[in-house]
Design a protein around this motif. Sequence first.
Motif, PDB file in Angstrom:
ATOM      1  N   VAL A 142     -19.703 -26.957  21.277  1.00 58.76           N
ATOM      2  CA  VAL A 142     -18.619 -26.901  20.304  1.00 58.76           C
ATOM      3  C   VAL A 142     -17.681 -28.109  20.402  1.00 58.76           C
ATOM      4  N   ARG A 143     -18.015 -29.048  21.269  1.00 57.26           N
ATOM      5  CA  ARG A 143     -17.207 -30.268  21.352  1.00 57.26           C
ATOM      6  C   ARG A 143     -17.809 -31.309  20.411  1.00 57.26           C
ATOM      7  N   ARG A 163     -26.972 -21.423  21.611  1.00 60.69           N
ATOM      8  CA  ARG A 163     -25.581 -21.846  21.732  1.00 60.69           C
ATOM      9  C   ARG A 163     -25.485 -23.313  21.381  1.00 60.69           C
ATOM     10  N   LEU A 191     -13.269 -30.499  17.712  1.00 61.64           N
ATOM     11  CA  LEU A 191     -14.073 -29.275  17.655  1.00 61.64           C
ATOM     12  C   LEU A 191     -15.057 -29.344  16.500  1.00 61.64           C
ATOM     13  N   GLU A 202     -21.591 -12.712  10.499  1.00 61.49           N
ATOM     14  CA  GLU A 202     -22.176 -13.819  11.261  1.00 61.49           C
ATOM     15  C   GLU A 202     -23.694 -13.885  11.079  1.00 61.49           C
ATOM     16  N   GLU A 228     -17.486 -27.832  13.559  1.00 64.39           N
ATOM     17  CA  GLU A 228     -17.446 -26.700  12.638  1.00 64.39           C
ATOM     18  C   GLU A 228     -18.516 -25.716  13.083  1.00 64.39           C
ATOM     19  N   GLY A 238     -20.564 -22.739  15.346  1.00 55.89           N
ATOM     20  CA  GLY A 238     -21.037 -22.680  16.713  1.00 55.89           C
ATOM     21  C   GLY A 238     -20.448 -21.545  17.534  1.00 55.89           C
ATOM     22  N   PHE A 239     -19.546 -20.754  16.942  1.00 52.94           N
ATOM     23  CA  PHE A 239     -18.887 -19.689  17.684  1.00 52.94           C
ATOM     24  C   PHE A 239     -19.528 -18.322  17.444  1.00 52.94           C
ATOM     25  N   GLY A 240     -20.305 -18.182  16.388  1.00 54.94           N
ATOM     26  CA  GLY A 240     -20.836 -16.875  15.997  1.00 54.94           C
ATOM     27  C   GLY A 240     -21.787 -16.254  16.996  1.00 54.94           C
ATOM     28  N   TRP A 241     -22.763 -17.006  17.471  1.00 50.50           N
ATOM     29  CA  TRP A 241     -23.768 -16.434  18.372  1.00 50.50           C
ATOM     30  C   TRP A 241     -23.138 -15.989  19.689  1.00 50.50           C
ATOM     31  N   PRO A 242     -22.277 -16.805  20.318  1.00 51.25           N
ATOM     32  CA  PRO A 242     -21.616 -16.320  21.535  1.00 51.25           C
ATOM     33  C   PRO A 242     -20.772 -15.059  21.271  1.00 51.25           C
ATOM     34  N   LEU A 243     -20.144 -14.986  20.127  1.00 52.76           N
ATOM     35  CA  LEU A 243     -19.347 -13.816  19.779  1.00 52.76           C
ATOM     36  C   LEU A 243     -20.230 -12.581  19.625  1.00 52.76           C
TER      37      LEU A 243
END
Length: 141
Positions: free
Chosen positions: A96-97, A93, A105, A55, A107, A109-114
Motif C-alpha cells: 500500500v506504499r 496483498r 498511499l 469488496e 489507491e 489494496g485494503f479490501g483483501w486484508p480487511l
Amino acid sequence: MTAAHRRLEKPPVLVPRDASEARARVAHALEAAGAGPGGSPSGTAFGDALLVTSELVTNALRHGGGLTGFGVDLGRGTVTITVADASAELPHRRDVRGRGRADGLAEGGFGWPLIRLLALEIRLSLPPEGGKIIEVRLPLH
C-alpha cells in the motif's frame, strides 16, 4: 422430459449488476434471518457483511474480468457470501506504499486484508471451467 429431468432444472440465478445490488441481496437475506430462531444479526455483523460484499463484488468487477456468480447462504449463526469471477488469479496483498499520490498511499489494496480480518473462514477455489470462486463465512452475532 422425465420427472427426474424436471427436478434437476433450476431457474438461472442472475448475478447482481453491481455492488449496490449485491448488498441489497445480502441485506434482504439478513433481514429474513431476523425472523428465524437465531434472531436478528447484530448491527456490526450486518455492516460487516455489507462491507465484505462490496469488496468482493467490486474486486470481481474491477480486477476479475466480471462477476460470474453470486450467492448468500445463512447458517447457524453465520452468513456465507460467495462470489465468482472470470479470472483465475487469486487475491493477494498489495504493497500500500504506492507511488503516484502525494501522500504516498496507493489507491486500493485494503479490501483483501480487511476481508481476512472479518472472516471466520475463507475458501478459494479454481473450478475446471475457469475463473475463481471465493466464499467468505462471517459471524452474525
